[in-house]
Write an enzyme that holds these catalytic residues in place. Sequence first.
Site, PDB file in Angstrom:
ATOM      1  N   HIS A 176       0.812  -1.215   0.000  1.00 19.12           N
ATOM      2  CA  HIS A 176       0.000   0.000   0.000  1.00 19.12           C
ATOM      3  C   HIS A 176       0.849   1.271   0.000  1.00 19.12           C
ATOM      4  O   HIS A 176       0.356   2.358  -0.281  1.00 19.12           O
ATOM      5  CB  HIS A 176      -0.982   0.001   1.179  1.00 19.12           C
ATOM      6  CG  HIS A 176      -0.362   0.268   2.519  1.00 19.12           C
ATOM      7  ND1 HIS A 176      -0.085  -0.731   3.433  1.00 19.12           N
ATOM      8  CD2 HIS A 176       0.027   1.417   3.112  1.00 19.12           C
ATOM      9  CE1 HIS A 176       0.432  -0.198   4.520  1.00 19.12           C
ATOM     10  NE2 HIS A 176       0.522   1.109   4.352  1.00 19.12           N
TER      11      HIS A 176
ATOM     12  N   ASP B  96      -0.058  -7.781   1.716  1.00 22.92           N
ATOM     13  CA  ASP B  96       0.273  -6.357   1.618  1.00 22.92           C
ATOM     14  C   ASP B  96       1.781  -6.143   1.528  1.00 22.92           C
ATOM     15  O   ASP B  96       2.336  -5.241   2.160  1.00 22.92           O
ATOM     16  CB  ASP B  96      -0.310  -5.578   2.807  1.00 22.92           C
ATOM     17  CG  ASP B  96      -0.186  -4.066   2.628  1.00 22.92           C
ATOM     18  OD1 ASP B  96      -0.130  -3.604   1.478  1.00 22.92           O
ATOM     19  OD2 ASP B  96      -0.102  -3.359   3.648  1.00 22.92           O
TER      20      ASP B  96
ATOM     21  N   SER C  99       4.778   1.899   8.067  1.00 24.98           N
ATOM     22  CA  SER C  99       4.409   0.796   7.177  1.00 24.98           C
ATOM     23  C   SER C  99       5.595   0.358   6.321  1.00 24.98           C
ATOM     24  O   SER C  99       6.261   1.175   5.690  1.00 24.98           O
ATOM     25  CB  SER C  99       3.264   1.219   6.261  1.00 24.98           C
ATOM     26  OG  SER C  99       2.097   1.473   6.998  1.00 24.98           O
TER      27      SER C  99
END
Length: 311
Positions: free
Chosen positions: A154, A184, A263
């Site tokens: 993402h 992801d 992230s």
Amino acid sequence: MRKPALYSPSHRAGHSQADVHVSGPQAAGPEAESPPAPAGRVRRFRQACARAASSPRVMWSAMALLAALLAASAWQSAVGGPKALTQKQIDAAVLRTLTTQNLPSRAARAAEKIRPAVVRVMSYGKNSEGKEVEQGVGTGVVITDKGIILTNLHVVQTALSVKVVYADGSESPATVTGAQPQNDLAVLQAQIIPDDLISATMRSTNDLVPGEEVVAVGFPFGIGPSVSAGVISGFDRAFKSPEGVQEIGNLIQFDAAANPGNSGGPLVTMDGEVIGIVTGILNPTSHRTFVGIGFAVPIESAASAAGLPPF
């Protein structure tokens, strides 16, 4: 390998004068036998040696000091100068060096080990005027010295171009060479590779249990590299971000602080070894801030995304 602690010499209790045998000039006079070291000093010496064994920097400092003291003692004896240093004086000097050194915490040592392999990941798109602009910042971790980097899908999914910034401040364009949408995960290949690039060490999660200490390193809100520490809260968790449509399973739950920008960053043990890739945080509100529950994809899944063999 941890080096064994060295203890100062002391007399064993329960021996009478008849049990001690000496010969030569040292046998005569009141200074033939030095008194036992005070219990407090021995205890401090043992504690200091144990601390030194866990810090190579302090251990080498103490060894250098000890070598210098012994060399000075030998020189003094050879030239007929002042009386050679006694063992008691040497122990006191080493103890003073060890106890005055500031030892880094376990989390600090883990962060120091992983930091050279952590990169800032910057994604770029185009604005309404067609000009290229930065659209997001995340984190990545170098897993081979060939410039292969793991991050979250993402972070780069909608980017027209991607750039990574290494720990030394140098930059490189990067391309997405692989993806594992169900976890992801994205694999990046840097186009410019520093000669001294250091890759992370990865380890299996099979023997880990809840309560193990961990460190997360990344760029929360673009600030960093930032370090946070906590513990593993659980395994085999499932998570779906508020804006996501797919639930991710088999995740590591942890409580080291993480925020947007973390992230794609590494979750590491206190040995600085990567056990997961930070992928999301749970927050019941729309503020997207950390409330104590973070999730990471186990490194076994992350490594397979890059085509690395399983652990």
